[in-house]
Write an enzyme that holds these catalytic residues in place. Structure first.
Site, mmCIF file in Angstrom:
data_model
loop_
_atom_site.group_PDB
_atom_site.id
_atom_site.type_symbol
_atom_site.label_atom_id
_atom_site.label_comp_id
_atom_site.label_asym_id
_atom_site.label_seq_id
_atom_site.Cartn_x
_atom_site.Cartn_y
_atom_site.Cartn_z
ATOM 1 N N PRO A 22 35.226 38.734 17.798
ATOM 2 C CG PRO A 22 34.637 38.242 19.993
ATOM 3 C CD PRO A 22 35.701 37.998 18.978
ATOM 4 C CE LYS A 23 32.317 47.117 16.572
ATOM 5 N NZ LYS A 23 31.516 47.409 17.784
ATOM 6 C CG PHE A 24 32.364 42.731 22.691
ATOM 7 C CD1 PHE A 24 31.558 41.953 23.497
ATOM 8 C CD2 PHE A 24 33.617 42.255 22.345
ATOM 9 C CE1 PHE A 24 31.993 40.728 23.976
ATOM 10 C CE2 PHE A 24 34.065 41.031 22.814
ATOM 11 C CZ PHE A 24 33.249 40.266 23.625
#
Length: 302
Positions: A22-24
């Protein structure tokens, strides 16, 4: 240290040998733990921000000497990441940083291990680096944590659909057998949307007639100048700046900002507490030489 980068894609890559993370919605941060207890926190731009994040620096002292991490610093608020809060932390002076750390505690989502016990791991495969990253961080716990990772594209697709509610803007896809190459767009990034929240840190023109906004976007602490504002947005920006500044005046920034086709230009910088309450929804694009930021609308603190 130059960090590895990602290129945008418009569909989820599938195939063997791929890993999905996931890309925060936060700030890129390299953590360097030296022998003797010294810690340095470096932003993507190369700026040293150790004093702005005393809570993360203290946590990083528990890392084994010779550890170098790459990851994202985030601040959680009401169950989702808050980019404006991260920017408030990043802009904090050493005097204000401890109080902000108590009010807006930071978390670090680590997604790569670049060195372990002084040994450079960048030439090794992502699969090995990921294995060692989990092993290094497992005994420590929050606020230093490895990002989730899966090699199952269906699970990654599920993350892509469900995690935006928590402030996750998309997925980063990496090859298990690839080394870490700083400054190279070797990864792939699938964003959930082409728009992003950016923190307004300054403007060009005057407070009564701003011509463009200077913003900081997620994953990059370098201020960037937006495209010229539309007439309607100029009116809204002038009103927002007047309400946010009150009796105060913005100051000439010590640094300049790059303007596409023009070069470096000076701008007026907002006080950090004003920036914390003023964000803009922007779309991002690129040319061969420049990032292009278009302001779509303004948001102010309630």
């Amino acid at each position: 240290m130059r960090v590895a980068l990602a290129r945008n894609v418009d569909r989820l890559p599938r195939g063997s040998g791929l890993a999905y993370e996931p890309k925060f919605d936060g700030h890129r941060l390299v953590v360097l733990r030296y022998p003797g207890g010294k810690v340095l926190l470096q932003a993507r731009s190369g700026r040293i921000v150790t004093a702005s994040f005393p809570d993360l620096a203290e946590a990083a002292r528990r890392l084994p000497a010779g550890t170098v991490l790459d990851g994202e610093v985030v601040v959680w608020h009401e169950g989702r990441t808050d980019f404006a809060a991260v920017q408030t932390r990043a802009m904090a002076t050493p005097a204000r940083a401890p109080a902000l750390a108590r009010r807006l505690p930071a978390s670090y989502a680590a997604f790569d291990l670049l060195a372990e016990e002084g040994a450079d791991l960048r030439a090794r495969s992502y699969e090995l680096r990921r294995e060692r990253l989990v092993a290094v961080l497992a005994p420590l716990g929050p606020p230093l944590q490895p990002v989730p990772m899966t090699t199952d594209p269906d699970e990654a697709a599920s993350w892509y659909e469900t995690l935006p509610a928590a402030g996750v803007e998309g997925l980063v896809v990496k090859r298990l057998d690839h080394p870490y190459r700083g400054g190279v767009r070797q990864w792939e990034k699938l964003r959930h949307t082409d728009t992003h929240d950016a923190v307004v840190v300054g403007f060009t023109g005057t407070a009564r007639r701003p011509s463009a906004l200077v913003v900081v976007v997620p994953d990059d602490d370098t201020p960037v100048l937006s495209n010229p504002l539309t007439p309607e947005l100029r009116v809204r920006a002038a009103k927002a700046l007047d309400e946010a500044l009150g009796d105060r005046e913005p100051e000439e920034a010590e640094e300049t900002v790059a303007a596409a086709g023009v070069g470096e230009v000076p701008y007026l910088r907002l006080p950090p507490d004003v920036s914390a309450g003023l964000t803009a929804e922007v779309s991002r694009g690129t040319t061969r030489l420049h990032r292009l930021i278009t302001v779509l609308r303004l948001r102010t603190a309630e």
